[in-house]
Design an enzyme around this catalytic site. Sequence first.
Site, mmCIF file in Angstrom:
data_model
loop_
_atom_site.group_PDB
_atom_site.id
_atom_site.type_symbol
_atom_site.label_atom_id
_atom_site.label_comp_id
_atom_site.label_asym_id
_atom_site.label_seq_id
_atom_site.Cartn_x
_atom_site.Cartn_y
_atom_site.Cartn_z
ATOM 1 N N HIS A 131 -5.908 -5.641 -2.774
ATOM 2 C CA HIS A 131 -6.724 -5.807 -1.572
ATOM 3 C C HIS A 131 -6.933 -7.276 -1.215
ATOM 4 O O HIS A 131 -7.676 -7.568 -0.290
ATOM 5 C CB HIS A 131 -8.061 -5.074 -1.719
ATOM 6 C CG HIS A 131 -7.927 -3.580 -1.647
ATOM 7 N ND1 HIS A 131 -8.978 -2.710 -1.799
ATOM 8 C CD2 HIS A 131 -6.830 -2.792 -1.432
ATOM 9 C CE1 HIS A 131 -8.543 -1.458 -1.681
ATOM 10 N NE2 HIS A 131 -7.250 -1.477 -1.479
ATOM 11 N N GLY A 155 4.315 10.749 -8.428
ATOM 12 C CA GLY A 155 5.205 9.723 -8.963
ATOM 13 C C GLY A 155 5.949 8.949 -7.891
ATOM 14 O O GLY A 155 5.963 9.335 -6.719
ATOM 15 N N ASP A 179 8.579 8.472 -6.052
ATOM 16 C CA ASP A 179 9.789 9.236 -5.737
ATOM 17 C C ASP A 179 10.126 9.203 -4.254
ATOM 18 O O ASP A 179 10.870 10.051 -3.761
ATOM 19 C CB ASP A 179 9.622 10.690 -6.193
ATOM 20 C CG ASP A 179 8.507 11.402 -5.437
ATOM 21 O OD1 ASP A 179 7.766 10.714 -4.693
ATOM 22 O OD2 ASP A 179 8.385 12.626 -5.566
ATOM 23 N N SER A 215 8.398 10.021 -1.810
ATOM 24 C CA SER A 215 7.916 11.168 -1.021
ATOM 25 C C SER A 215 7.039 10.746 0.154
ATOM 26 O O SER A 215 6.935 11.461 1.146
ATOM 27 C CB SER A 215 7.153 12.144 -1.920
ATOM 28 O OG SER A 215 6.144 11.452 -2.621
ATOM 29 N N ASN A 231 -3.444 8.781 4.846
ATOM 30 C CA ASN A 231 -2.385 7.792 5.137
ATOM 31 C C ASN A 231 -2.985 6.642 5.923
ATOM 32 O O ASN A 231 -2.467 5.550 5.951
ATOM 33 C CB ASN A 231 -1.220 8.423 5.909
ATOM 34 C CG ASN A 231 -1.531 8.693 7.375
ATOM 35 O OD1 ASN A 231 -2.465 8.161 7.944
ATOM 36 N ND2 ASN A 231 -0.712 9.522 7.978
ATOM 37 N N ASP A 270 -10.507 -10.117 2.462
ATOM 38 C CA ASP A 270 -10.979 -11.456 2.090
ATOM 39 C C ASP A 270 -10.633 -12.416 3.221
ATOM 40 O O ASP A 270 -10.145 -11.995 4.275
ATOM 41 C CB ASP A 270 -10.427 -11.886 0.721
ATOM 42 C CG ASP A 270 -8.923 -12.135 0.717
ATOM 43 O OD1 ASP A 270 -8.316 -12.275 1.809
ATOM 44 O OD2 ASP A 270 -8.335 -12.199 -0.381
ATOM 45 N N HIS A 293 0.667 4.389 -2.670
ATOM 46 C CA HIS A 293 0.487 5.798 -2.296
ATOM 47 C C HIS A 293 1.649 6.647 -2.782
ATOM 48 O O HIS A 293 1.469 7.774 -3.243
ATOM 49 C CB HIS A 293 0.314 5.938 -0.776
ATOM 50 C CG HIS A 293 -1.058 5.567 -0.301
ATOM 51 N ND1 HIS A 293 -1.666 6.120 0.790
ATOM 52 C CD2 HIS A 293 -1.961 4.682 -0.801
ATOM 53 C CE1 HIS A 293 -2.881 5.601 0.946
ATOM 54 N NE2 HIS A 293 -3.071 4.722 0.009
ATOM 55 N N PRO A 307 -7.331 7.782 -4.586
ATOM 56 C CA PRO A 307 -8.748 7.437 -4.754
ATOM 57 C C PRO A 307 -9.440 7.310 -3.395
ATOM 58 O O PRO A 307 -8.819 6.917 -2.419
ATOM 59 C CB PRO A 307 -8.702 6.089 -5.472
ATOM 60 C CG PRO A 307 -7.366 5.518 -5.144
ATOM 61 C CD PRO A 307 -6.437 6.680 -4.961
ATOM 62 N N ARG A 363 0.822 -1.204 0.000
ATOM 63 C CA ARG A 363 0.000 0.000 0.000
ATOM 64 C C ARG A 363 0.863 1.264 0.000
ATOM 65 O O ARG A 363 0.542 2.262 -0.652
ATOM 66 C CB ARG A 363 -0.920 -0.018 1.225
ATOM 67 C CG ARG A 363 -1.835 1.170 1.304
ATOM 68 C CD ARG A 363 -3.029 0.883 2.204
ATOM 69 N NE ARG A 363 -3.957 1.998 2.165
ATOM 70 C CZ ARG A 363 -4.172 2.818 3.193
ATOM 71 N NH1 ARG A 363 -3.541 2.625 4.334
ATOM 72 N NH2 ARG A 363 -5.019 3.811 3.071
HETATM 73 C C1 HEM Z 1 -8.827 1.321 -6.461
HETATM 74 C C2 HEM Z 1 -8.719 2.324 -5.600
HETATM 75 C C3 HEM Z 1 -8.294 2.115 -4.180
HETATM 76 C C4 HEM Z 1 -8.926 2.602 -3.084
HETATM 77 C C5 HEM Z 1 -10.161 3.479 -3.065
HETATM 78 C C6 HEM Z 1 -8.202 2.118 -1.936
HETATM 79 C C7 HEM Z 1 -8.536 2.411 -0.625
HETATM 80 C C8 HEM Z 1 -8.049 1.736 0.464
HETATM 81 C C9 HEM Z 1 -8.528 1.890 1.807
HETATM 82 C C10 HEM Z 1 -9.593 2.882 2.255
HETATM 83 C C11 HEM Z 1 -7.866 1.007 2.575
HETATM 84 C C12 HEM Z 1 -8.058 0.760 4.061
HETATM 85 C C13 HEM Z 1 -7.297 1.739 4.885
HETATM 86 C C14 HEM Z 1 -7.705 1.609 6.333
HETATM 87 O O1 HEM Z 1 -8.910 1.625 6.614
HETATM 88 O O2 HEM Z 1 -6.814 1.483 7.184
HETATM 89 C C15 HEM Z 1 -6.943 0.303 1.743
HETATM 90 C C16 HEM Z 1 -6.088 -0.679 2.159
HETATM 91 C C17 HEM Z 1 -5.134 -1.258 1.343
HETATM 92 N N1 HEM Z 1 -4.855 -0.911 0.047
HETATM 93 FE FE1 HEM Z 1 -6.037 0.181 -1.153
HETATM 94 N N2 HEM Z 1 -7.162 1.343 -2.352
HETATM 95 C C18 HEM Z 1 -7.177 1.323 -3.715
HETATM 96 C C19 HEM Z 1 -6.238 0.709 -4.528
HETATM 97 C C20 HEM Z 1 -5.118 0.081 -4.052
HETATM 98 C C21 HEM Z 1 -3.991 -0.307 -4.864
HETATM 99 C C22 HEM Z 1 -3.840 -0.011 -6.350
HETATM 100 C C23 HEM Z 1 -3.118 -0.933 -4.025
HETATM 101 C C24 HEM Z 1 -1.753 -1.507 -4.332
HETATM 102 C C25 HEM Z 1 -1.306 -1.818 -5.530
HETATM 103 C C26 HEM Z 1 -3.720 -0.966 -2.712
HETATM 104 C C27 HEM Z 1 -3.206 -1.611 -1.620
HETATM 105 C C28 HEM Z 1 -3.829 -1.692 -0.386
HETATM 106 C C29 HEM Z 1 -3.450 -2.620 0.655
HETATM 107 C C30 HEM Z 1 -2.410 -3.714 0.546
HETATM 108 C C31 HEM Z 1 -4.266 -2.336 1.755
HETATM 109 C C32 HEM Z 1 -4.241 -3.020 3.137
HETATM 110 C C33 HEM Z 1 -3.297 -2.264 4.025
HETATM 111 C C34 HEM Z 1 -3.041 -2.903 5.360
HETATM 112 O O3 HEM Z 1 -3.667 -3.909 5.692
HETATM 113 O O4 HEM Z 1 -2.151 -2.410 6.082
HETATM 114 N N3 HEM Z 1 -4.914 -0.321 -2.767
HETATM 115 N N4 HEM Z 1 -7.065 0.771 0.452
HETATM 116 C C1 LIG Z 2 -1.160 9.566 9.628
HETATM 117 O O1 LIG Z 2 -1.724 10.841 9.766
HETATM 118 C C2 LIG Z 2 -2.148 11.159 11.073
HETATM 119 C C3 LIG Z 2 -2.796 12.518 11.014
HETATM 120 O O2 LIG Z 2 -3.874 12.510 10.152
HETATM 121 C C4 LIG Z 2 -0.953 11.118 12.030
HETATM 122 O O3 LIG Z 2 -1.378 11.376 13.354
HETATM 123 C C5 LIG Z 2 -0.292 9.738 11.958
HETATM 124 O O4 LIG Z 2 0.883 9.727 12.734
HETATM 125 C C6 LIG Z 2 0.056 9.387 10.521
HETATM 126 N N1 LIG Z 2 0.517 8.014 10.463
HETATM 127 C C7 LIG Z 2 1.744 7.675 10.043
HETATM 128 C C8 LIG Z 2 2.053 6.233 10.061
HETATM 129 O O5 LIG Z 2 2.561 8.473 9.661
#
Ligand code: HEM
Ligand SMILES: *[C@@H]1O[C@H](CO)[C@@H](O)[C@H](O)[C@H]1NC(C)=O
Length: 315
Positions: free
Chosen positions: A192, A73, A75, A77, A95, A236, A67, A162, A63
């Site tokens: 996901h 890009g 980079d 960041s 984040n 899942d 981001h 997104p 993830r």
């Molecule tokens: C299609 C648009 C996408 C949206 C709207 C989206 C949004 C999100 C959101 C809201 C979460 C949960 C964050 C949380 O509640 O803590 C998440 C988790 C995650 N996203 Fe996406 N995502 C998208 C695409 C992607 C892409 C392209 C990747 C990687 C290639 C990705 C990788 C992940 C992974 C691996 C997690 C799980 C993170 C964790 O368990 O620590 N996502 N995403």
């Molecule tokens: C994510 O952003 C929040 C503020 O919105 C901050 O408090 C938190 O430390 C940040 N998390 C990481 C892992 O940098």
Amino acid sequence: MANLLTVFVVMGVIVSGFRMGLGADGLDMNYYLFSCPFVESVVKDIVNRALEDDPTLAAALLRMHFHDCFIQGCDGSILIDSTRGNTAEKDSPANLSLRGYEIIDDIKEELERQCPGVVSCADILALAARDAVFFAGGPVYDIPKGRKDGTRSKIEDTVNLPSPNFNASDLIKMFGQHGFSAQEMVALSGAHTLGVARCSSFKNRLPKKDPTLNSVFAKTLSQTCSAGDNAEQPFDETRNDFDNLYFDALVSGDGVLTSDQTLFVSPKTRNFVNSYAQNQALFFLDFQEAMVKMSLLDVKEGSKGQVRDNCRKIN
Ligand code: HEM
Ligand SMILES: *[C@@H]1O[C@H](CO)[C@@H](O)[C@H](O)[C@H]1NC(C)=O
Ligand SMILES: *[C@@H]1O[C@H](CO)[C@@H](O)[C@H](O)[C@H]1NC(C)=O
């Protein structure tokens, strides 16, 4: 004959290595051949060790790379810490639960020992995400290297990510702006298959405000949310395994985010979901191709960036 062939192959590698060594700007599979020959094994070893301790960090690394690439890009960041005068990307509410920064720090430290000032943080993150996918059972693939690190990380740039409330048209549009087809967007969403979303990312669908949410799964999500905004819902059944069960979940109506379930609801993307649910090998192939493409988004080459000494700070 075999020996002669070996000599030619070795010469070919050396020549292409020198071409890179002479200051060509482009990215290359062998970018670090002479300048940091063990970069791939250093990254892989440290990633594997970290994931053996905590397999949930595979999702975090994947993830983080996404981001990074979608904001200005690939980079590095996303790795930059906020300073007194600047709130960085990583401190945006978007984040959310980004984690795993320590793994990147550990890799950087080891690489600075072996080849100081050579390997960019952007490359480290791209390689770490790639290795995390493989660790979790996903496809293995090579990526070009030679990204340079950027010098900008601003909270306001995270609007380019997104939203979990996006529908398929919104997603197609945003990914299209980065040059991805609808099918590539669906394949990338297959990331996901790893990890979780927290209640705060989907509670606006509850109790049954989102018509795409089936009533049985709505109960599951509500139950998760009864433990609070930070309660985790796996995407899942196998949160640490890179497989195609995420797409099975979508077909069953068990998508966690609106942006997940919409991929099956929309006729624009439903066929891709169906084919990935039926054919994991096809998903793996499309995912790896789309990931290589994502890893090249707006990369900074040559003198357009720097190699950070510390991934958290601009030099
Ligand atoms: C299609 C648009 C996408 C949206 C709207 C989206 C949004 C999100 C959101 C809201 C979460 C949960 C964050 C949380 O509640 O803590 C998440 C988790 C995650 N996203 Fe996406 N995502 C998208 C695409 C992607 C892409 C392209 C990747 C990687 C290639 C990705 C990788 C992940 C992974 C691996 C997690 C799980 C993170 C964790 O368990 O620590 N996502 N995403
Ligand atoms: C994510 O952003 C929040 C503020 O919105 C901050 O408090 C938190 O430390 C940040 N998390 C990481 C892992 O940098
Ligand atoms: C998708 O959402 C946008 C707003 O974000 C809306 O304008 C559009 O009509 C929606 N499309 C579909 C097919 O629901």
